[in-house]
Scaffold this active site. Structure first.
Site, PDB file in Angstrom:
ATOM      1  N   GLU A  48     -37.542 -32.543  -8.938  1.00  0.00           N
ATOM      2  CA  GLU A  48     -37.058 -31.708 -10.174  1.00  0.00           C
ATOM      3  C   GLU A  48     -37.213 -30.230 -10.027  1.00  0.00           C
ATOM      4  O   GLU A  48     -37.674 -29.825 -11.237  1.00  0.00           O
ATOM      5  CB  GLU A  48     -37.859 -32.374 -11.548  1.00  0.00           C
ATOM      6  CG  GLU A  48     -37.824 -33.840 -11.437  1.00  0.00           C
ATOM      7  CD  GLU A  48     -38.458 -34.471 -12.549  1.00  0.00           C
ATOM      8  OE1 GLU A  48     -39.521 -34.319 -12.849  1.00  0.00           O
ATOM      9  OE2 GLU A  48     -37.446 -35.183 -13.214  1.00  0.00           O
TER      10      GLU A  48
ATOM     11  N   TRP B  45     -34.891 -29.829 -19.359  1.00  0.00           N
ATOM     12  CA  TRP B  45     -35.334 -30.698 -18.029  1.00  0.00           C
ATOM     13  C   TRP B  45     -34.275 -30.364 -16.883  1.00  0.00           C
ATOM     14  O   TRP B  45     -33.279 -29.833 -17.191  1.00  0.00           O
ATOM     15  CB  TRP B  45     -35.323 -32.027 -18.519  1.00  0.00           C
ATOM     16  CG  TRP B  45     -36.595 -32.711 -17.491  1.00  0.00           C
ATOM     17  CD1 TRP B  45     -36.567 -33.492 -16.382  1.00  0.00           C
ATOM     18  CD2 TRP B  45     -37.986 -32.418 -17.425  1.00  0.00           C
ATOM     19  NE1 TRP B  45     -37.427 -33.861 -15.855  1.00  0.00           N
ATOM     20  CE2 TRP B  45     -38.658 -33.139 -16.413  1.00  0.00           C
ATOM     21  CE3 TRP B  45     -38.624 -31.859 -18.549  1.00  0.00           C
ATOM     22  CZ2 TRP B  45     -39.907 -33.145 -16.382  1.00  0.00           C
ATOM     23  CZ3 TRP B  45     -40.232 -32.098 -18.365  1.00  0.00           C
ATOM     24  CH2 TRP B  45     -40.681 -32.462 -16.941  1.00  0.00           C
TER      25      TRP B  45
ATOM     26  N   ASP C  75     -33.514 -32.264  -6.996  1.00  0.00           N
ATOM     27  CA  ASP C  75     -34.286 -32.959  -6.130  1.00  0.00           C
ATOM     28  C   ASP C  75     -35.374 -33.961  -6.665  1.00  0.00           C
ATOM     29  O   ASP C  75     -35.527 -33.969  -8.109  1.00  0.00           O
ATOM     30  CB  ASP C  75     -34.856 -32.290  -5.131  1.00  0.00           C
ATOM     31  CG  ASP C  75     -36.151 -31.304  -5.601  1.00  0.00           C
ATOM     32  OD1 ASP C  75     -35.891 -31.093  -6.897  1.00  0.00           O
ATOM     33  OD2 ASP C  75     -36.903 -30.999  -4.720  1.00  0.00           O
TER      34      ASP C  75
END
Length: 767
Positions: A521, A455, A518
Site C-alpha cells: 500500500e 487510503w 502494491d
C-alpha cells in the site's frame, strides 16, 4: 501507511510443508555426511558419444525440369554404433579408456538431380573398472590391444521439398508442394587400433544439454527447434584389490538421433486476391557437442562431485545462528527440536486464525465471516478487514486445514457477496452499475460497511486473490457434498461462481492494465505480485466453464486477458525481467531511482500462484532461476541490514524483511525490520521446490552457464560449481540417486533453518 498481514496464515502453510512425510530414501535428514555417495558397481562397460552433424543445404536446380521451383534439402541422420564386448583384465587402481574415432558420411540424390551429403564424426569410448579405495590415488597409463573391428551402420534419408508454380485459366497463380524421401544405407568398418589411455576416477553420471537450431522459412521468419541430449557414462568400481576382470556379456549399443523437426508456414496473396497459407515440415540438423574436459561434473567413486580431479564440488554445510550448530559436515541435522516446536505452533496458529474470524468469542464485534487483519485497535489500529488478507487466510485454511469449518467458509462467501454490492469511495457496488471499479477498494470495516477515510486506492490484487480462494471453496464443497441450503444468497456452486467469482473476473478483465497500489500500500503503479495473481485467477477460472460456455464472449475475453498478462509479465520492455538484474523486479517504475526492485512480494506471488503442479504452465514457477535467484539476493542484502542476522552463516536461513530499502517499523517510519511473513515465504519457496521434484519424480536441473542464472545453486547449495561459458549447459541430478537425495536434504535443511531462526526469535521474546 502500512500494516502487517495476518501472518498466521502463512505460518500455517509452512508448518504443513515442513512436516511433510517425505520418504526417508529421498530426504535422509539423519545423514551425518555431506558427501555424495555412489551407487553399486555395474558389470557392463559404457559407451559415450560425440556427434557433430552438418546443416541442411538449399540448392537451385540447374535444369528446367521444374520451372520457377526451388528445392530445400536437409539431411537427417540416425547413427547406430555397436561395440562388440571383449574380456578385459586391468589393474584395479586405474580405469583405462579406449577411444576410436571415425567420420561417417551419407550421400543421396534428390528428385531435382542434385547430390547432397552430410558427415558426422563419431567417437566411441569404452572404460574398464576403477578402484574405490581412497588410498589408491596413483595414476598410470595402460595400453589396450586391438580386438575386433567395430562396424557402423548408417541409415540416411534425404528429405526434399519441391514446389512449382503455374497459372490457371483466369489468371490465378497456384503453387504445388511435393515432399520426397530418398533412403540410403551403407556400412563403414573401423579397424581397431592400439590406444594409450589416461587414468580418471569417476562413476555413473548423466549430463544433459539443450541444443537448438535456427532457420528462416519462406516467409522470412526465423524459426527454431530445441532438442535435449543426454549422455550417460558408467564405470564399474571394484571392491577389492589386485586384478579385476570384466567378462564379456552383451553388445553395448548407442543410438543417436540428430534432427530437430519444425513445421513452418508461409502466407501470401495470389493474383486473384486470395490469401493462402502453406505448411512445410522441415528436418533441421543440429550439432551435439559433449566435452568431458571442461568442468562438467561427474560423480566420483569417492562420493563427492569431482571436477576432473582438479577440485571438488561439495554441498555446502548448513551452520545455524546464535551459536547453535544444527548441522555440520561432522554431524547430523538435528531436527527433533524443530519438529516438536512445529507441532505445537501448528495447533496455536490454527487457533489464532479462527479467533480472528467472526463470529469470535474473543472479539464479539466481528460479524460472521469477517477476517480481521489484527486485533490491535491502537498503535497501530488494524482492526479492519482487507480483501487481500482475508482471501489469503481463507486460501490457507482450505488448502491446509484438516477441518476447514465449512460454515466459516460459507460465512466468508456471504461477506464477499455483500461487500461486492456495497458502495464505497471508488464507486457504486455491483447491482447499482455494471462498472466493477468499486471492487478495487481494499479496506473495509468489521461490520461490512465501507471505510471512507483516505487510503491507497485502488489495490487491484484483491479481487484476484478472492477468486483464487473461492474457487478452492467451490472445489471443497463439491468434494464434500455439502448442501448449501437456503440460508445464504447462493444455493449452489454455480450461484457462487456466477454471483461472486464472475464479477471479480470482470474486474480483472477491465482493470488488469490499470495502475494501482502494491500489496504494501505504498506505491501506485504496475506490480509483479498483482499481475501474477491476476493471471492465476483468470487461468484457474477457465476450467470451471461447461462445454456450452467455453465459446462465449466472456470466456474469450478471459483467454485474451490471460494471453495479454502473460506477455506483459515476460516482456523485457516492461522491466519485471531484464538483462540488468539477476532477480525479479516487483515495481519497475521505481527501480534504479527509489529502490533496487528486490521485494519479498515476488516470492509470495510465486508461492501463491504455483501451489500445485497444475499451474506449471504459468510463468515464474518455483524452480524458475529468476525466483530462486530472487531469494538468494534477498538473503544477500538483508543479512547485513538487520542486526539479528549478524551471527548467521552464508548458506543459512536468516530473518527477512519486505525489501532492502524498507523504513516502516510496523507503526511509524524509522527503521525497517524483518517480518514473519517474509521469513516464512523463503521457507515456503524451498519446501514447494522440494515437494514438486519428489511428488512428480523430477530430476534436479542445475544451470551451468556463467550468466548468473545459477546464483542460487552456486552460492547457496554447492561450492566450486564450474560454469560452461555462455552455452546453456546443465548439471542433471537424476531422481532418487544419492546425489539427488543429498541435494534435496540440503535444500530441506536450508528451508528449515529459516523456521529455526523464527523459532529462536520467538522463544527469546516469549512468544
Amino acid at each position: 501507511m502500512q500494516r502487517p498481514f495476518l501472518l498466521a496464515y502463512l505460518v500455517l502453510s509452512l508448518l504443513f510443508n515442513s512436516a511433510l512425510g517425505f520418504p526417508t530414501a529421498l530426504v535422509p535428514r539423519g545423514s551425518s555426511s555431506s558427501n555424495i555417495t555412489s551407487s553399486g558397481p555395474s558389470s557392463t562397460p559404457f559407451s559415450s558419444a560425440t556427434e557433430s552433424f552438418s546443416t541442411g543445404t538449399t540448392v537451385t536446380p540447374s535444369s528446367s525440369k521444374y520451372p520457377g521451383s526451388k528445392t530445400e534439402t536437409s539431411v537427417s541422420s540416425t547413427t547406430e554404433t555397436t561395440i562388440v564386448p571383449t574380456t578385459t583384465t586391468t589393474s584395479v587402481i586405474t580405469p583405462s579408456t579406449t577411444t576410436i574415432t571415425t567420420t561417417v558420411c551419407s550421400t543421396g540424390t534428390n528428385s531435382a538431380g542434385e547430390t547432397t551429403s552430410g558427415c558426422s564424426p563419431k567417437t566411441i569410448t569404452t572404460t574398464v573398472p576403477c578402484s574405490t579405495s581412497p588410498s589408491e590415488t596413483a595414476s598410470e597409463s595402460t595400453t589396450t590391444s586391438p580386438t575386433t573391428p567395430v562396424t557402423t551402420v548408417v541409415s540416411t534419408t534425404v528429405v526434399t521439398t519441391e514446389y512449382s508454380t503455374s497459372t490457371k485459366q483466369g489468371g490465378e497463380i497456384t503453387t504445388t508442394f511435393v515432399t520426397k524421401n530418398i533412403p540410403t544405407t551403407y556400412l563403414t568398418t573401423i579397424a581397431p587400433t592400439s590406444s594409450v589411455t589416461t587414468v580418471t576416477n569417476f562413476t555413473p553420471t548423466t549430463i544433459t544439454t539443450t541444443v537448438c537450431s535456427t532457420g528462416t522459412n519462406s516467409a522470412g521468419e526465423t524459426t527454431s527447434g530445441c532438442s535435449p541430449k543426454t549422455v550417460t557414462t558408467t564405470v564399474p568400481c571394484s571392491t577389492g584389490t589386485g586384478e579385476y576382470t570384466t567378462e564379456a556379456t552383451a553388445p553395448v549399443t548407442t543410438a543417436v538421433t540428430t534432427t530437430v523437426v519444425t513445421t513452418e508456414s508461409s502466407t501470401g496473396t495470389n493474383s486473384a486476391g486470395k490469401t493462402t497459407t502453406s505448411y512445410t515440415t522441415k528436418s533441421v540438423p543440429t550439432t551435439y557437442v559433449f566435452d568431458f574436459g571442461k568442468g562438467i561434473l561427474d560423480q566420483s567413486c569417492g562420493g563427492v562431485f569431482s571436477n576432473n580431479g582438479s577440485s571438488q564440488v561439495q554441498l555446502r554445510d548448513v551452520v545455524l545462528m546464535n551459536g547453535t550448530v544444527v548441522y555440520d559436515s561432522n554431524g547430523a541435522w538435528d531436527s527433533s527440536a524443530l519438529e516438536e516446536w512445529l507441532q505445537r505452533q501448528k495447533k496455536v496458529s490454527i487457533e489464532r486464525i479462527f479467533e480472528n474470524i467472526g463470529p469470535s468469542a474473543v472479539y464479539p464485534s466481528i460479524l460472521p465471516g469477517v477476517v480481521i487483519a489484527s486485533p490491535s485497535q491502537t498503535h497501530p489500529d488494524y482492526f479492519y478487514q482487507w480483501i487481500r488478507d482475508s482471501a489469503l487466510t481463507i486460501n490457507s485454511i482450505v488448502s491446509h486445514s484438516a477441518d476447514p469449518a465449512i460454515e466459516t467458509l460459507l460465512q466468508y462467501l456471504n461477506v464477499s457477496f455483500h461487500l461486492q454490492r456495497t458502495n464505497n469511495t471508488l464507486g457504486a457496488g455491483i447491482g447499482y452499475t455494471n462498472d466493477t471499479v468499486a471492487l478495487g477498494d481494499p479496506k473495509w470495516n468489521v461490520d461490512n460497511t465501507a471505510f471512507t477515510e483516505p487510503w491507497g486506492r485502488p489495490q487491484n490484487d484483491g479481487p484476484a486473490l478472492r477468486s483464487i480462494a473461492i474457487l478452492k471453496i467451490i472445489d471443497y464443497i463439491k468434494q464434500s457434498g455439502t448442501d448449501l441450503g437456503a440460508k445464504y444468497p447462493f444455493q449452489s456452486t454455480a450461484d457462487i461462481f456466477d454471483d461472486i467469482v464472475r464479477w471479480d473476473l470482470r474486474f480483472i478483465i477491465d482493470h488488469w492494465n490499470s495502475s494501482g497500489f502494491d500489496l504494501w500500500e505504498e506505491v501506485n503503479g504496475m506490480h509483479f505480485f498483482t499481475l501474477l495473481v491476476q493471471l492465476s485467477a483468470v487461468d484457474r477460472s477457465l476450467s470451471y466453464f461447461n462445454a456450452s460456455e467455453r465459446s462465449s464472449p466472456f470466456v474469450e475475453e478471459l483467454r485474451q486477458t490471460r494471453r495479454d498478462i502473460s506477455k506483459f509479465l515476460v516482456d523485457p520492455a516492461n522491466g519485471f525481467i531484464n538483462g540488468k538484474y539477476n532477480y525479479i523486479v516487483e515495481t519497475p517504475m521505481i527501480a534504479d531511482t527509489l529502490r533496487s526492485g528486490l521485494d519479498i512480494s515476488t516470492l509470495l506471488a510465486a508461492n501463491t500462484v504455483h501451489d500445485a503442479p497444475s499451474a506449471s504452465h504459468l510463468p515464474f514457477d518455483i524452480n524458475d532461476p529468476a525466483v530462486l535467484n530472487t531469494l538468494h539476493h534477498l538473503m544477500l542484502h538483508m543479512r547485513s541490514i538487520y542486526p539479528i542476522n549478524d551471527s548467521s552463516k552464508n548458506a543459512t536461513g536468516i530473518a527477512l524483511g519486505r525489501y532492502p530499502e524498507d523504513v516502516y517499523d510496523g507503526y511509524g517510519v524509522g527503521e525497517g525490520n524483518p517480518w514473519v511473513l517474509a521469513t516464512c515465504a523463503a521457507s515456503t519457496t524451498l519446501y514447494q521446490l522440494i515437494y514438486r521434484h519428489i511428488s512428480e519424480q523430477h530430476d534436479l536441473v542445475v544451470p551451468m552457464n556463467n550468466d548468473c542464472s545459477n546464483a542460487f545453486w552456486s552460492e547457496l547449495v554447492f561450492s566450486n560449481l564450474t560454469t560452461l561459458g555462455n552455452d546453456e549447459g546443465y548439471l542433471i541430478l537424476e531422481f532418487n540417486t544419492p546425489a539427488f537425495n543429498q541435494t534435496i536434504q540440503k535444500i530441506f535443511q536450508l528451508a528449515d533453518s529459516f523456521l529455526v531462526k523464527l523459532k529462536a526469535t520467538w522463544e527469546q521474546t516469549g512468544n
